[in-house]
Design a protein around this motif. Structure first.
Motif, PDB file in Angstrom:
ATOM      1  N   ASP A  28      -3.860   3.319   1.045  1.00  0.00           N
ATOM      2  CA  ASP A  28      -4.354   2.323   0.351  1.00  0.00           C
ATOM      3  C   ASP A  28      -5.939   2.385   0.304  1.00  0.00           C
ATOM      4  O   ASP A  28      -6.514   1.255   0.609  1.00  0.00           O
ATOM      5  CB  ASP A  28      -3.791   0.823   0.853  1.00  0.00           C
ATOM      6  N   GLU A  47      -2.248  -2.373  -8.472  1.00  0.00           N
ATOM      7  CA  GLU A  47      -1.120  -2.886  -8.448  1.00  0.00           C
ATOM      8  C   GLU A  47       0.021  -1.861  -9.029  1.00  0.00           C
ATOM      9  O   GLU A  47       1.052  -1.431  -8.521  1.00  0.00           O
ATOM     10  CB  GLU A  47      -0.831  -3.911  -9.516  1.00  0.00           C
ATOM     11  N   ARG A  50       0.269   0.462  -6.124  1.00  0.00           N
ATOM     12  CA  ARG A  50       1.430   0.157  -5.088  1.00  0.00           C
ATOM     13  C   ARG A  50       2.809   0.257  -5.535  1.00  0.00           C
ATOM     14  O   ARG A  50       3.626   0.644  -4.741  1.00  0.00           O
ATOM     15  CB  ARG A  50       1.118  -1.366  -4.509  1.00  0.00           C
ATOM     16  N   ARG A  53       3.893   3.895  -5.480  1.00  0.00           N
ATOM     17  CA  ARG A  53       4.156   4.302  -3.837  1.00  0.00           C
ATOM     18  C   ARG A  53       5.383   3.763  -3.269  1.00  0.00           C
ATOM     19  O   ARG A  53       6.163   4.385  -2.666  1.00  0.00           O
ATOM     20  CB  ARG A  53       3.015   3.666  -3.030  1.00  0.00           C
ATOM     21  N   GLU A  54       5.717   2.383  -3.686  1.00  0.00           N
ATOM     22  CA  GLU A  54       7.198   1.865  -3.451  1.00  0.00           C
ATOM     23  C   GLU A  54       8.226   2.476  -4.011  1.00  0.00           C
ATOM     24  O   GLU A  54       9.262   2.900  -3.342  1.00  0.00           O
ATOM     25  CB  GLU A  54       7.146   0.365  -3.716  1.00  0.00           C
TER      26      GLU A  54
END
Length: 153
Positions: A28, A47, A50, A53-54
Motif C-alpha cells: 500500500d 480505491e 485496493r 488487491r482484495e
C-alpha cells in the motif's frame, strides 16, 4: 465504446500459487499503475488498487468473486444468501419494514445499496449489544466468578 455493466462470478484458477506470490508482493505504498496491452501505463486510483488487491487475495485463497454495480436489483433469494439467512427470514424482514423493496408483479426486488446499509446497521447493533453485555458482566463481576471453571462432570 460503452459496455453494459453486468454481474458475473469469476472462479479462482486451479493453480493459485502465482496469485499468492503476487498478493504477497503488493504494497500500500506509492502510486499503482496498470499497464495496458499496448504498454501504456495508467495510474490507478487508490480505491481501484485496493479492490484489485482484495480480489486477487480472495482468488489466491480459492474463493470465487462477484463484482456488481451498487444499483443492482437482487431477488429475495440472492439477498438472503448475501445476508446468510433463509429466504423466509428475509421475507419477514421485508414485511416488518426493516428493508425497503420493490414489488414487480409477484416478485420482490431489493437494491444492493439498501441491503448493504441494512447489513451495516445490523452489524452496528450487534456490536452495541455485545458491548453492553461485556459492560454488564464487568459490573456484576462475572469475569471473576468464571476465571476457574468448575468441572461439570
Amino acid at each position: 465504446m460503452t459496455q453494459k455493466l453486468h454481474d458475473r462470478t469469476v472462479l479462482p484458477p486451479e493453480e493459485t500459487g502465482p496469485l499468492t506470490k503476487m498478493v504477497a508482493a503488493f504494497r500500500d505504498q506509492g502510486q499503482a499503475a496498470l499497464v495496458g496491452p499496448d504498454g501504456v501505463p495508467w495510474d490507478l486510483p487508490v480505491e481501484a488498487y485496493r479492490v484489485l488487491r482484495e480480489v486477487l487475495e480472495a482468488m489466491a485463497n480459492g474463493l470465487a468473486i462477484t463484482v456488481m454495480p451498487r444499483h443492482t436489483m437482487l431477488t429475495t433469494q440472492e439477498a438472503a444468501d448475501m445476508l446468510g439467512i433463509s429466504r423466509p427470514t428475509l421475507v419477514k424482514l421485508l414485511a416488518d419494514g426493516e428493508l425497503p423493496y420493490e414489488q414487480r408483479g409477484r416478485h420482490r426486488r431489493l437494491l444492493l445499496t439498501d441491503l448493504l446499509e441494512y447489513q451495516q446497521r445490523a452489524r452496528n447493533e450487534r456490536n452495541r449489544q455485545l458491548d453492553a453485555l461485556v459492560n454488564e458482566a464487568g459490573e456484576h463481576n462475572l469475569y471473576r466468578d468464571t476465571t476457574t471453571p468448575r468441572p461439570t462432570r
